[in-house]
Enzyme design. Structure first.
Site, short mmCIF file in Angstrom:
data_model
loop_
_atom_site.label_atom_id
_atom_site.label_comp_id
_atom_site.label_asym_id
_atom_site.label_seq_id
_atom_site.Cartn_x
_atom_site.Cartn_y
_atom_site.Cartn_z
N LEU A 62 94.44 30.85 8.36
CA LEU A 62 95.00 31.02 7.02
C LEU A 62 96.23 31.92 7.01
CD1 LEU A 62 91.66 31.46 5.06
CD2 LEU A 62 93.17 29.48 5.02
N ARG A 63 96.67 32.32 8.20
CA ARG A 63 97.80 33.25 8.26
C ARG A 63 99.06 32.63 7.65
NH1 ARG A 63 97.44 35.03 13.60
NH2 ARG A 63 96.09 36.78 13.12
N GLY A 64 99.28 31.33 7.90
CA GLY A 64 100.46 30.65 7.36
C GLY A 64 100.48 30.67 5.84
#
Length: 349
Positions: free
Chosen positions: A285-287
């Protein structure tokens, strides 16, 4: 020799021609360091280190506790070393001085001890004290850590840097003795793709990824050469010429930092960002998080209050292109794939 005259002249940020991707990525990270740093990939001789140094010269000075090796923030216990925290708990007065925002260059051959710091085991045993010699991460606290040729650095060392940048802390453990100190810095890495890429697991940990290319337009190339010559001939006059623009940009960055917490982004826009990440098979979920943060930082920089789809379009390629799985047989640029997906999801022309 006075400090002013002994300082090396720095090329003004506002006089740099082109490289808009890189300039924007750096400014947004300075406004919100939680974006997670910038990886700059590009040809040799494209002014990567010049732009980073120029950015640091723009930043306002910071208040630190005098004679503290960690640039401790005198007002925020989260950004204080143990020694300063101890003084604060004893209600001792903290002497405060102002310093320039630190920028630390990480040399290519640096060892882990040089980066993280070392514990003097003998002293610790004989005197019963935690004898710690701080490293480059301590010096970079509340500033910028710049790693040129990051793709040639040992993977283990890159891991250590990314861990500290993400957590804001550096922990050194030797022979059962553990030392922990604040290490909040913006990590800026640069490299030349011809010399090898970073491993995808490490690349994904950088918040943004700017690609810079050698300028092809002859008139722009001439302008860059002329700017450099004028600067080298008389740095003081050259800087003076751009002082008003520098001051305006510095003020914009200061205001953006203050206003960041007031920026809003609608739920449906967040949903569309996540849909793009899902369409592009972005792991984790970093993006999603970085794209949302970068869009808010852009809105704060432009002195507005709410994120629009245009803001997301401006920054999404910088936030996602390095997170796509690479197919070695594919010729298409990953940035183009991000833009195509955005246009599909947002129905954007």
């Amino acid at each position: 020799m006075s400090k002013k005259t002994s300082e090396r002249p720095v090329f003004p940020f506002t006089s740099i021609v082109g490289q808009e991707e890189m300039k924007l990525s750096l400014i947004l990270n300075v406004i919100d360091p939680k974006i997670g740093g910038v990886m700059i990939m590009g040809d040799r001789g494209t002014g990567k280190s010049t732009i980073v140094r120029a950015l640091v010269d723009l930043l306002p000075p910071i208040d630190v506790v005098e004679n503290d090796q960690y640039n401790s923030d005198p007002y925020d216990p989260e950004l204080m070393s143990d020694e300063v925290l101890e003084k604060l708990n004893k209600n001792e007065k903290l002497p405060i001085v102002q310093i320039k925002t630190p920028m630390i260059d990480l040399p290519l051959g640096a060892t882990e001890d040089r980066v993280c710091g070392t514990i003097d085991i003998e002293k610790a045993i004989s005197e019963g004290k935690k004898a710690f010699e701080p490293g480059l991460l301590a010096q970079a606290n509340r500033g910028i850590l710049y790693v040129d040729e990051v793709n040639l650095l040992d993977d283990h060392l890159v891991d250590v840097l990314l861990d500290s940048a993400a957590s804001g802390w550096n922990t050194v453990e030797r022979e059962g003795i553990s030392i922990c100190h604040p290490a909040r810095f913006i990590l800026v890495g640069s490299g030349n793709p011809e010399e090898g890429e970073l491993r995808p697991q490490l690349l994904d940990r950088f918040g943004m990824h700017a690609q810079i290319k050698t300028v092809k337009d002859p008139s722009s190339r001439v302008k860059i050469v002329q700017q450099r010559e004028l600067f080298e001939r008389n740095p003081k006059d050259f800087k003076q010429k751009y002082q008003d623009e520098q001051d305006k940009l510095m003020e914009k960055i200061k205001n953006a930092r203050k206003n960041l917490k007031n920026i809003t982004i609608k739920y449906e826009l967040l949903e569309k960002i996540s849909q793009i990440c899902s369409d592009l098979n972005v792991d984790g979920l970093r993006g999603d998080m970085v794209t949302s943060r970068a869009a808010k930082a852009l809105v704060a920089f432009e002195n507005r209050n709410e994120v629009t789809s245009k803001d997301i379009f401006t920054i999404i390629t910088l936030c996602l292109r390095h997170r796509l799985r690479k197919d070695p047989l594919e010729q298409i640029d990953s940035g183009f794939k991000v833009q195509e997906s955005f246009k599909r999801v947002f129905n954007y022309e």
